[in-house]
Write a protein that holds these residues in place. Structure first.
Motif, PDB file in Angstrom:
ATOM      1  N   PRO A   2      32.319 -17.547   0.086  1.00  0.00           N
ATOM      2  CA  PRO A   2      31.014 -17.721   0.738  1.00  0.00           C
ATOM      3  C   PRO A   2      30.987 -17.236   2.177  1.00  0.00           C
ATOM      4  N   ASP A   3      32.101 -17.358   2.893  1.00  0.00           N
ATOM      5  CA  ASP A   3      32.124 -16.891   4.281  1.00  0.00           C
ATOM      6  C   ASP A   3      31.982 -15.369   4.349  1.00  0.00           C
ATOM      7  N   GLY A  43      22.315  -3.376  10.366  1.00  0.00           N
ATOM      8  CA  GLY A  43      22.187  -2.004   9.896  1.00  0.00           C
ATOM      9  C   GLY A  43      23.457  -1.410   9.332  1.00  0.00           C
ATOM     10  N   LYS A  44      24.493  -2.225   9.131  1.00  0.00           N
ATOM     11  CA  LYS A  44      25.749  -1.715   8.580  1.00  0.00           C
ATOM     12  C   LYS A  44      25.683  -1.675   7.048  1.00  0.00           C
ATOM     13  N   LYS A  45      26.368  -0.698   6.460  1.00  0.00           N
ATOM     14  CA  LYS A  45      26.503  -0.618   5.012  1.00  0.00           C
ATOM     15  C   LYS A  45      27.780  -1.339   4.599  1.00  0.00           C
ATOM     16  N   LYS A  62      25.763 -10.456   4.973  1.00  0.00           N
ATOM     17  CA  LYS A  62      24.352 -10.484   5.380  1.00  0.00           C
ATOM     18  C   LYS A  62      24.211 -10.296   6.893  1.00  0.00           C
ATOM     19  N   THR A  63      25.151 -10.833   7.656  1.00  0.00           N
ATOM     20  CA  THR A  63      25.141 -10.622   9.105  1.00  0.00           C
ATOM     21  C   THR A  63      25.285  -9.143   9.436  1.00  0.00           C
ATOM     22  N   LYS A  95      40.688  -9.879  11.389  1.00  0.00           N
ATOM     23  CA  LYS A  95      39.662 -10.842  11.755  1.00  0.00           C
ATOM     24  C   LYS A  95      38.629 -10.920  10.639  1.00  0.00           C
ATOM     25  N   ASN A  96      37.684 -11.844  10.775  1.00  0.00           N
ATOM     26  CA  ASN A  96      36.660 -11.961   9.749  1.00  0.00           C
ATOM     27  C   ASN A  96      35.771 -10.717   9.742  1.00  0.00           C
ATOM     28  N   LEU A  97      35.110 -10.476   8.633  1.00  0.00           N
ATOM     29  CA  LEU A  97      34.345  -9.251   8.430  1.00  0.00           C
ATOM     30  C   LEU A  97      33.327  -9.010   9.538  1.00  0.00           C
ATOM     31  N   ALA A  98      32.576 -10.034   9.911  1.00  0.00           N
ATOM     32  CA  ALA A  98      31.508  -9.861  10.893  1.00  0.00           C
ATOM     33  C   ALA A  98      32.030  -9.412  12.255  1.00  0.00           C
ATOM     34  N   SER A  99      33.316  -9.671  12.543  1.00  0.00           N
ATOM     35  CA  SER A  99      33.889  -9.268  13.825  1.00  0.00           C
ATOM     36  C   SER A  99      33.891  -7.753  14.003  1.00  0.00           C
TER      37      SER A  99
END
Length: 547
Positions: A100-101, A113-115, A107-108, A52-56
């Motif tokens: 860009p995604d 607070g994630k590294k 940034k999300t 899945k996408n990183l932010a998931s």
């Protein structure tokens, strides 16, 4: 779709970012962290899920996400990136990915607070340095393109990573200490620097850098090698000792690196109950910093524990502990009283681990389970009619436990010594200091270092993993031919991604590299043993690699 190369942050904005990056406290690695590699869609390749996408993955189950990988250094030019299905667009007129995604997701995640760390290397690609000067030049490129610097091409636009990870699987050891020092200096010590060494100590590629430069954490790969937690050669204590006595950063964290599912690695997968036991064993070490998984797509789709392995391990690690370790036992290698241990011989040099299931018994001592086999020092012991019967391995060989912990075998030790590792203590036998220095000897020449790790054996079958690493700057190609000799009455029946031919004791494997080029090559092999035969693995003089 090809995007224009005109989207990059302004010099004024970048200067503001650079100014802010030199202020504040030094980077710090999260305590009791769960680290997930992301970017290679490992589960999709294995058919068990999809990335899945990183932010998931920026949820309560993950503290650090490692973007994998930057696979081509191209010092003086533009580096090469590979994020599988997560990014395929490039800057206009270049082969450099523009993502860009991923930048938005970075940034999300950071806002939660994630590294976020960018990993250099990995199995695929071609990379390495010929000098420290090259590494210093490359550090500036990394800082400008992915950190708080300025560059025409920024793959993640104005998003900046929190650090860099060195997952150096091959290509030699040159330059990585200089790379770490330069990145720390450029960022005012705000960038996190981590490494992903393989568990044999010291790591063939990163060992020098780990001793000479500052690292904030090491994600030790306790898989695809003999030093897995399920075997008797698990060597977390060796890495803990390095952290406290040798590392330039005495607060460096040692992270327990594991596969996220059975398909994530050739060997070393642990069930959740085994992870509980292992975490309970290693959390006593002051350098312990958490658990790392290869990779997020695997752990989040692994439902062998509810709701998935990622959530279960996060609850375990964030809670600060594991279950109480049960007594360690080793199953018999076969199902009858005529079971024989496997015997292997290998060659090369590699310092040995210092932990594991060292146990010493004498012939006549009582034993709990008939047909159980254990290592007793350098010898092995079989339980027969309630009593141990101790037998020596063949000359110059030493007893080892298979990486899955189910059986035993004999192999040439890396130290070259097969002296007695059981010492007499008031009439009983206890493991001597030499018992903690056992490791199978690897194959090594000036271009390749390879470790054959025996995963399991029975009376009639055996399974092993070959982990080969380039020690020069030339990668393995798309096809690799591996040759060696087997012992009497042994056959090789299967090689992962390969074709096997055998004439007498001579074996040739034509391995199809999953990558067009790679700095390491890991594949499983399987074979059979005649009841009257023993397992004799390839010797250094007879093993060959051609690519």
């Amino acid at each position: 779709m090809v995007l224009s190369g005109k989207r990059f942050i302004s010099v004024i904005a970048a200067s503001a970012l650079l100014a802010s990056s030199t202020l504040g406290v030094a980077a710090s690695f999260p305590a009791n962290a769960v680290v997930e590699y992301w970017g290679q869609n490992s589960a999709g390749a294995g058919g068990s899920g999809s990335q899945k996408n990183l932010a998931s993955y920026c949820d309560d189950s993950t503290d650090v996400l490692v973007l994998s990988f930057l696979t081509e250094f191209n010092v003086g030019g533009l580096p090469g990136l590979n994020f599988a299905n997560a990014c395929t667009t490039t800057f206009d007129g270049t082969q450099l990915l523009h993502c860009p995604d991923i930048g938005k997701d970075i940034k999300t995640c950071q806002a939660k607070g994630k590294k976020i760390i960018l990993s250099l290397g990995g199995a695929a690609g071609s990379y390495g340095f010929s000098s420290d000067a090259q590494a210093q030049t490359f550090a500036q490129t990394l800082y400008d393109m992915f950190g708080q610097g300025t560059h025409k091409y920024r793959p993640f636009d104005d998003a900046a990573v929190d650090g860099f990870d060195f997952d150096i699987e091959g290509g030699g050891a040159t330059g990585y200490a200089a790379l770490s020092d330069s990145l720390k200096s450029l960022s005012g010590n705000k960038l996190l620097i981590t490494g992903a060494p393989q568990c044999p100590f010291p790591d063939a590629m990163l060992g020098d850098a780990l001793n000479k430069a500052v690292f904030d954490a090491v994600f030790v790969q306790f898989y695809n090698n003999y030093c897995t937690p399920s075997g008797s050669n698990f060597n977390f204590d060796t890495w803990d000792n390095w952290a406290k006595t040798t590392s330039k950063n005495k607060d460096v964290k040692v992270i327990l690196g594991l596969p996220g599912s059975p398909t994530a690695a050739g060997s070393g997968y642990l069930t959740f109950s085994q992870i509980q036991t292992t975490v309970a064993n290693v959390q006593k070490y002051s350098s312990y910093g958490g658990v790392m998984f290869w990779d997020a797509s695997q752990t989040y789709s692994n439902t062998q524990v509810s709701p998935n392995l990622a959530v279960a391990v996060a609850n375990l690690v964030h809670g600060g502990g594991g279950s109480t370790p049960p007594p360690t036992t080793t199953k018999a290698p076969g199902t009858t009283t005529t079971s024989k241990p496997t015997t292997t011989t290998t060659t090369g040099t590699s310092p040995s681990p210092t932990s594991g299931g060292g146990k010493c018994v004498k012939t006549g001592d009582s034993c709990p389970t008939n047909n159980q086999y254990i290592c007793s020092g350098n010898s092995f012991a079989a339980c027969s009619n309630g009593q141990w019967v101790v037998q020596a391995c063949p000359s110059s060989l030493t007893c080892f436990t298979t990486t899955d912990g189910s059986s035993i075998y004999c192999a040439q030790p890396a130290s070259g010594s097969s002296g007695n590792t059981c010492a007499s203590n008031s009439g009983s036998l206890t493991p001597s200091s030499e018992s903690s220095k056992k490791a199978p000897k690897p194959y090594k020449n000036n271009r390749v270092q390879a470790q054959l790790s025996v995963v399991s054996t029975t009376d009639s079958t055996w399974e092993a993993v070959i982990n080969a690493r380039r020690t020069d700057l030339k990668p393995f190609g798309s096809k690799v031919v591996v040759g060696f000799s087997l012992g009497p009455q042994m056959s090789l029946t299967e090689a992962q991604n390969g074709k096997v031919t055998q004439s007498g004791s001579k074996v040739t494997m034509q391995i199809q590299n999953p990558h067009k080029k790679s700095m390491d090559l890991v594949f499983k092999i399987k074979g059979t043993i005649d009841n009257d035969g023993v397992f004799v693995a390839p010797s250094g003089s007879g093993m060959t690699f051609q690519s």
